[in-house]
Design a protein around this motif. Sequence first.
Motif, mmCIF file in Angstrom:
data_model
loop_
_atom_site.group_PDB
_atom_site.id
_atom_site.type_symbol
_atom_site.label_atom_id
_atom_site.label_comp_id
_atom_site.label_asym_id
_atom_site.label_seq_id
_atom_site.Cartn_x
_atom_site.Cartn_y
_atom_site.Cartn_z
ATOM 1 N N ASP A 33 3.005 -13.169 -13.913
ATOM 2 C CA ASP A 33 3.316 -12.619 -12.605
ATOM 3 C C ASP A 33 4.350 -11.519 -12.818
ATOM 4 O OD1 ASP A 33 3.357 -15.933 -11.129
ATOM 5 O OD2 ASP A 33 1.667 -14.555 -11.452
ATOM 6 N N MET A 34 4.151 -10.399 -12.135
ATOM 7 C CA MET A 34 5.030 -9.249 -12.332
ATOM 8 C C MET A 34 5.761 -8.913 -11.039
ATOM 9 S SD MET A 34 4.486 -8.569 -15.483
ATOM 10 C CE MET A 34 5.439 -7.046 -15.564
ATOM 11 N N GLY A 35 6.914 -8.291 -11.174
ATOM 12 C CA GLY A 35 7.656 -7.934 -9.982
ATOM 13 C C GLY A 35 8.554 -6.733 -10.203
ATOM 14 N N TRP A 36 8.915 -6.124 -9.109
ATOM 15 C CA TRP A 36 9.923 -5.060 -9.083
ATOM 16 C C TRP A 36 11.107 -5.556 -8.263
ATOM 17 C CZ3 TRP A 36 9.945 -0.793 -11.981
ATOM 18 C CH2 TRP A 36 8.742 -0.354 -12.540
ATOM 19 N N TYR A 37 12.280 -5.356 -8.816
ATOM 20 C CA TYR A 37 13.530 -5.703 -8.168
ATOM 21 C C TYR A 37 14.403 -4.453 -8.148
ATOM 22 C CZ TYR A 37 12.266 -10.633 -8.766
ATOM 23 O OH TYR A 37 11.645 -11.851 -8.694
ATOM 24 N N ARG A 38 15.413 -4.472 -7.315
ATOM 25 C CA ARG A 38 16.342 -3.338 -7.301
ATOM 26 C C ARG A 38 17.752 -3.827 -7.054
ATOM 27 N NH1 ARG A 38 14.351 -0.308 -1.708
ATOM 28 N NH2 ARG A 38 15.168 -1.854 -0.223
ATOM 29 N N VAL A 48 11.795 -6.545 -4.541
ATOM 30 C CA VAL A 48 11.133 -5.493 -3.778
ATOM 31 C C VAL A 48 9.672 -5.859 -3.541
ATOM 32 C CG1 VAL A 48 10.448 -3.073 -3.761
ATOM 33 C CG2 VAL A 48 12.670 -3.741 -4.715
ATOM 34 N N ALA A 49 8.984 -6.193 -4.622
ATOM 35 C CA ALA A 49 7.560 -6.513 -4.530
ATOM 36 C C ALA A 49 7.155 -7.336 -5.743
ATOM 37 C CB ALA A 49 6.723 -5.248 -4.458
ATOM 38 N N THR A 50 6.180 -8.200 -5.534
ATOM 39 C CA THR A 50 5.659 -8.998 -6.632
ATOM 40 C C THR A 50 4.135 -8.991 -6.597
ATOM 41 O OG1 THR A 50 5.739 -11.048 -5.338
ATOM 42 C CG2 THR A 50 7.656 -10.538 -6.703
ATOM 43 N N ILE A 51 3.553 -9.178 -7.771
ATOM 44 C CA ILE A 51 2.103 -9.268 -7.875
ATOM 45 C C ILE A 51 1.792 -10.366 -8.885
ATOM 46 C CG2 ILE A 51 2.023 -7.382 -9.582
ATOM 47 C CD1 ILE A 51 -0.745 -6.639 -8.355
ATOM 48 N N THR A 52 0.992 -11.319 -8.468
ATOM 49 C CA THR A 52 0.677 -12.430 -9.351
ATOM 50 C C THR A 52 -0.380 -12.017 -10.370
ATOM 51 O OG1 THR A 52 -1.140 -13.302 -8.032
ATOM 52 C CG2 THR A 52 1.104 -14.007 -7.439
ATOM 53 N N ARG A 53 -0.651 -12.907 -11.304
ATOM 54 C CA ARG A 53 -1.680 -12.609 -12.311
ATOM 55 C C ARG A 53 -3.056 -12.511 -11.665
ATOM 56 N NH1 ARG A 53 -1.833 -18.144 -15.944
ATOM 57 N NH2 ARG A 53 -2.420 -19.607 -14.317
ATOM 58 N N ALA A 91 18.807 2.900 -5.786
ATOM 59 C CA ALA A 91 19.150 1.711 -6.563
ATOM 60 C C ALA A 91 18.602 1.872 -7.980
ATOM 61 C CB ALA A 91 18.546 0.461 -5.927
ATOM 62 N N VAL A 92 18.999 0.960 -8.832
ATOM 63 C CA VAL A 92 18.332 0.818 -10.122
ATOM 64 C C VAL A 92 17.178 -0.167 -9.921
ATOM 65 C CG1 VAL A 92 18.540 0.133 -12.531
ATOM 66 C CG2 VAL A 92 20.458 1.277 -11.386
ATOM 67 N N TYR A 93 16.008 0.237 -10.332
ATOM 68 C CA TYR A 93 14.808 -0.584 -10.151
ATOM 69 C C TYR A 93 14.447 -1.235 -11.484
ATOM 70 C CZ TYR A 93 14.095 1.131 -5.444
ATOM 71 O OH TYR A 93 14.235 1.394 -4.095
ATOM 72 N N PHE A 94 14.245 -2.532 -11.423
ATOM 73 C CA PHE A 94 13.967 -3.325 -12.620
ATOM 74 C C PHE A 94 12.573 -3.952 -12.539
ATOM 75 C CE2 PHE A 94 18.214 -3.399 -14.457
ATOM 76 C CZ PHE A 94 19.039 -3.191 -13.348
ATOM 77 N N CYS A 95 11.940 -3.998 -13.667
ATOM 78 C CA CYS A 95 10.656 -4.670 -13.808
ATOM 79 C C CYS A 95 10.900 -6.090 -14.319
ATOM 80 C CB CYS A 95 9.811 -3.883 -14.812
ATOM 81 S SG CYS A 95 8.216 -4.582 -15.203
#
Length: 115
Positions: A33-38, A48-53, A91-95
Motif C-alpha cells: 500500500d502506498m501513500g503521500w504525506y506532507r 494526503v492520499a493513499t492507494i492500496t495494492r 510542505a515537504v511531501y513524503f512517499c
Amino acid sequence: QVQLVESGGGLVQPGGSLRLSCATSGIAFTFYDMGWYRQAPGKQREVVATITRDSNVNYSDSVKGIFTISRDNAKSTVYLQMNSLKPEDTAVYFCNARFGRGEHWGQGTQVTVSS
C-alpha cells in the motif's frame, strides 16, 4: 536496499499544478500500500492520499477532488497529481510504502506554493 525517491516538487504559483513521483526499488511494489504525506513547517506530518495494492484510494478532506493518487506497478512508481494548488499546500511531501507492520519512507520533496 529499499529506496523511495520522490521527485517533481518545486515552486508553483497559486492555482498551478505539480505532479509528484515516487520511484521505488528493493521492495515487492505490487504487494505494498502506498501513500503521500506532507509536513508543513511547525506542523505534524499528515496523510494526503493513499492507494492500496488493489488501487483503492483515499484522500484527506482538504485535497479530495483536487489531488489524484495513482500507481504504475510496471514502473514500481506512485504519483500524486496536484491541481489548483494553494499556499496552504506548501510542505515537504513524503512517499510511504506499507506492507503488514513494515513501512518505508522517502526523503521528501519540497512543494512551495507562492506568488
